[in-house]
Write an enzyme that holds these catalytic residues in place. Structure first.
Site, PDB file in Angstrom:
ATOM      1  N   HIS A 264      18.562  33.838 -25.977  1.00  0.00           N
ATOM      2  CA  HIS A 264      18.312  33.194 -24.686  1.00  0.00           C
ATOM      3  C   HIS A 264      19.084  33.876 -23.578  1.00  0.00           C
ATOM      4  O   HIS A 264      20.189  34.364 -23.811  1.00  0.00           O
ATOM      5  CB  HIS A 264      18.697  31.708 -24.740  1.00  0.00           C
ATOM      6  CG  HIS A 264      17.986  30.913 -23.706  1.00  0.00           C
ATOM      7  ND1 HIS A 264      18.458  30.779 -22.429  1.00  0.00           N
ATOM      8  CD2 HIS A 264      16.807  30.269 -23.762  1.00  0.00           C
ATOM      9  CE1 HIS A 264      17.596  30.068 -21.739  1.00  0.00           C
ATOM     10  NE2 HIS A 264      16.583  29.745 -22.512  1.00  0.00           N
ATOM     11  N   ASP A 315      11.418  27.664 -28.576  1.00  0.00           N
ATOM     12  CA  ASP A 315      10.128  28.032 -29.173  1.00  0.00           C
ATOM     13  C   ASP A 315      10.122  28.075 -30.695  1.00  0.00           C
ATOM     14  O   ASP A 315       9.056  28.078 -31.300  1.00  0.00           O
ATOM     15  CB  ASP A 315       9.673  29.399 -28.628  1.00  0.00           C
ATOM     16  CG  ASP A 315       9.281  29.305 -27.179  1.00  0.00           C
ATOM     17  OD1 ASP A 315       8.432  28.466 -26.875  1.00  0.00           O
ATOM     18  OD2 ASP A 315       9.849  30.030 -26.351  1.00  0.00           O
TER      19      ASP A 315
HETATM   20  N1  COA Z   1      16.020  39.153 -31.871  1.00  0.00           N
HETATM   21  C1  COA Z   1      16.917  40.126 -32.113  1.00  0.00           C
HETATM   22  N2  COA Z   1      17.911  40.456 -31.252  1.00  0.00           N
HETATM   23  C2  COA Z   1      17.964  39.754 -30.110  1.00  0.00           C
HETATM   24  C3  COA Z   1      17.067  38.730 -29.794  1.00  0.00           C
HETATM   25  C4  COA Z   1      16.067  38.442 -30.742  1.00  0.00           C
HETATM   26  N3  COA Z   1      15.179  37.459 -30.500  1.00  0.00           N
HETATM   27  N4  COA Z   1      17.367  38.212 -28.593  1.00  0.00           N
HETATM   28  C5  COA Z   1      18.423  38.897 -28.152  1.00  0.00           C
HETATM   29  N5  COA Z   1      18.774  39.815 -29.062  1.00  0.00           N
HETATM   30  C6  COA Z   1      19.890  40.752 -28.964  1.00  0.00           C
HETATM   31  C7  COA Z   1      19.486  41.980 -28.156  1.00  0.00           C
HETATM   32  O1  COA Z   1      18.904  42.978 -28.966  1.00  0.00           O
HETATM   33  C8  COA Z   1      20.799  42.363 -27.571  1.00  0.00           C
HETATM   34  O2  COA Z   1      21.583  42.960 -28.602  1.00  0.00           O
HETATM   35  P1  COA Z   1      22.473  44.235 -28.346  1.00  0.00           P
HETATM   36  O3  COA Z   1      23.484  43.793 -27.325  1.00  0.00           O
HETATM   37  O4  COA Z   1      23.005  44.542 -29.674  1.00  0.00           O
HETATM   38  O5  COA Z   1      21.529  45.277 -27.801  1.00  0.00           O
HETATM   39  C9  COA Z   1      21.472  41.035 -27.253  1.00  0.00           C
HETATM   40  O6  COA Z   1      20.932  40.123 -28.211  1.00  0.00           O
HETATM   41  C10 COA Z   1      21.191  40.545 -25.842  1.00  0.00           C
HETATM   42  O7  COA Z   1      19.791  40.443 -25.696  1.00  0.00           O
HETATM   43  P2  COA Z   1      18.955  40.729 -24.377  1.00  0.00           P
HETATM   44  O8  COA Z   1      17.621  41.239 -24.735  1.00  0.00           O
HETATM   45  O9  COA Z   1      19.791  41.534 -23.416  1.00  0.00           O
HETATM   46  O10 COA Z   1      18.831  39.275 -23.783  1.00  0.00           O
HETATM   47  P3  COA Z   1      17.894  38.873 -22.601  1.00  0.00           P
HETATM   48  O11 COA Z   1      18.626  37.817 -21.877  1.00  0.00           O
HETATM   49  O12 COA Z   1      17.437  40.026 -21.793  1.00  0.00           O
HETATM   50  O13 COA Z   1      16.608  38.307 -23.345  1.00  0.00           O
HETATM   51  C11 COA Z   1      15.135  36.869 -24.424  1.00  0.00           C
HETATM   52  C12 COA Z   1      16.421  36.982 -23.614  1.00  0.00           C
HETATM   53  C13 COA Z   1      14.803  35.417 -24.593  1.00  0.00           C
HETATM   54  C14 COA Z   1      13.986  37.568 -23.667  1.00  0.00           C
HETATM   55  C15 COA Z   1      15.343  37.556 -25.784  1.00  0.00           C
HETATM   56  O14 COA Z   1      16.341  36.859 -26.485  1.00  0.00           O
HETATM   57  C16 COA Z   1      14.055  37.619 -26.604  1.00  0.00           C
HETATM   58  O15 COA Z   1      13.261  38.526 -26.403  1.00  0.00           O
HETATM   59  N6  COA Z   1      13.840  36.657 -27.533  1.00  0.00           N
HETATM   60  C17 COA Z   1      12.641  36.650 -28.331  1.00  0.00           C
HETATM   61  C18 COA Z   1      11.488  36.050 -27.555  1.00  0.00           C
HETATM   62  C19 COA Z   1      11.662  34.570 -27.357  1.00  0.00           C
HETATM   63  O16 COA Z   1      11.942  33.842 -28.290  1.00  0.00           O
HETATM   64  N7  COA Z   1      11.420  34.139 -26.127  1.00  0.00           N
HETATM   65  C20 COA Z   1      11.497  32.749 -25.766  1.00  0.00           C
HETATM   66  C21 COA Z   1      12.628  32.528 -24.822  1.00  0.00           C
HETATM   67  S1  COA Z   1      12.892  30.805 -24.503  1.00  0.00           S
END
Ligand code: COA
Length: 379
Positions: A264, A315
């Site tokens: 998140h 989700d």
């Molecule tokens: N699976 C694996 N790794 C994840 C992850 C996931 N669902 N969500 C975050 N991470 C990891 C990233 O790879 C990153 O790791 P690193 O620092 O080793 O590179 C770290 O956690 C930070 O993630 P980041 O992508 O920078 O967070 P964000 O704030 O940009 O993204 C989301 C947030 C929600 C977009 C992201 O967590 C995601 O894509 N989740 C899956 C989709 C989802 O469930 N969306 C619904 C959101 S309510």
């Protein structure tokens, strides 16, 4: 190149930027969520979805008479214009329900009975109209696609109960009713998330409520936002047994793929909605003799946390709840939209009151001062 551009600091993804003020909801990074000051933990146990609708639109809980008036207004707005029904019938069979919803919400704008009235009271009525009609669009689309009769809503049913009834054609039993009510409450609003931001950007230009909600629907559809729950279900299909969980998760992480339903932008700990959805999912799986899927989810949750230190978001268990309620996977995101339309419209009303254009800037990183070459001489 101007120094002004060179000195610009880009906040990638607007992480941590406060782009608007709001009284609708507050997302507390260490695991709490408040709707107009009320803890979601209290609302989910003690309020109805209709009370939450009133709360988000007015920032106050309703009195008995205010609630009765809202229920009656919502019920009277469940119908759809004939033109929208016709379009639902002719929607391409391969289209995604969120594509159809995006188009039909926009289409609804053409038939708004108060098209030329942009007053605050007309916009509030429009908000109620959309909150009522979005679930009807989804229900009707599902009935048409499955070649089933259309279902007439029942005045005595709650809003959430009627939604499930219109969608499935079968009245909910008490446990399903409770699950649906809670699902709707938990999805109603969530600070300045991506789709709400999109709605506010559109409203900030002075555009109409239908345009703002159309923008929001298109944004929610993405797999990194509301579209995640459909992918969660796909993952659950792909993992055949508890023994496969560890290998599946490890290979996703090795391939640098995101595990859907996890992580998140704001929460540093467990998403406060997740524990409620986990609880609802467990109860529903128990009664449908599908605890094996619930246990699969628990194992995925523990494995992802152990390997990556991240928690499930809204989700993850929502997918299991939807599945247990008999909602087909491709409709999951549209159920999310059917509740979130409340938060979207509440934010749109706030944006109109603030009356400011949301227009950030960008840092230009392309070439500069290039010599124009006529098309005849270009190679
Ligand atoms: N699976 C694996 N790794 C994840 C992850 C996931 N669902 N969500 C975050 N991470 C990891 C990233 O790879 C990153 O790791 P690193 O620092 O080793 O590179 C770290 O956690 C930070 O993630 P980041 O992508 O920078 O967070 P964000 O704030 O940009 O993204 C989301 C947030 C929600 C977009 C992201 O967590 C995601 O894509 N989740 C899956 C989709 C989802 O469930 N969306 C619904 C959101 S309510």
């Amino acid at each position: 190149m101007t120094d002004e551009n060179k000195d610009r600091v880009v906040i990638r993804g607007l992480r941590g930027v406060a782009a608007a003020t709001t009284k609708t909801s507050f997302v507390e990074p260490f695991g709490s969520l408040y709707y107009s000051g009320y803890d979601i933990d209290d609302l989910v146990d003690r309020a109805s979805y209709e009370e939450v609708v009133y709360l988000l639109l007015h920032n106050e809980l309703p009195t008995k008479s205010e609630l009765a008036a809202l229920k009656s207004e919502l019920f009277s707005e469940l119908w759809l214009p004939d033109q929208v029904i016709e379009r639902l019938k002719s929607a391409s069979s391969g289209s995604h329900p969120m594509e159809v919803l995006r188009t039909e919400v926009s289409h609804l704008g053409e038939y708004d009975p108060e098209r030329d009235d942009n007053s605050d009271s007309a916009n509030k009525r429009r908000a109620i109209r959309l909150i009522a009609k979005v679930p009807t669009i989804i229900s009707l689309l599902h009935r048409i696609r499955t070649k089933k009769n259309l279902v007439v809503p029942v005045k005595e049913f709650s809003f959430a109960e009627n939604f499930l009834y219109m969608f499935r054609g079968k009245a909910a039993d008490p446990e399903e009713r409770d699950a649906m009510e809670r699902y709707m409450i938990l999805h109603a609003d969530h600070g300045l998330n991506a789709s709400t931001f999109a709605a506010r950007v559109t409203a900030g230009t002075g555009s109409d409520v239908y345009s703002a909600i159309t923008s929001a629907i298109g944004t929610l559809k993405g797999p990194f936002h509301g579209g995640a729950s459909e992918r969660v279900m796909k993952m659950l299909y792909n993992i055949n047994s508890l023994d496969e969980v560890e290998t599946y998760i490890q290979s996703m992480l090795d391939d640098k793929k995101k595990i859907m339903g996890f992580g998140h932008r704001v929460y540093r700990t467990e998403d406060p909605r997740s524990k409620h959805l986990r609880d609802i999912a467990e109860k529903l799986c128990q009664r449908t003799n599908n605890l094996v899927t619930y246990h699969k989810c628990k194992k995925i949750e523990d494995t992802v946390h152990e390997k990556k230190g991240i928690f499930p978001n809204v989700d993850f268990y929502a997918a299991l709840v939807m599945n247990a309620l008999g909602v087909p996977r491709e409709f999951f995101t549209s159920f999310f939209a059917s509740s979130r339309v409340t938060g979207w419209t509440a934010h749109v009303l706030e944006q109109y009151a603030d009356a400011v254009l949301i227009r950030p800037t960008s840092k230009y990183i392309g070439e500069y001062g290039r010599e124009f070459i006529s098309i005849e001489k270009r190679r």
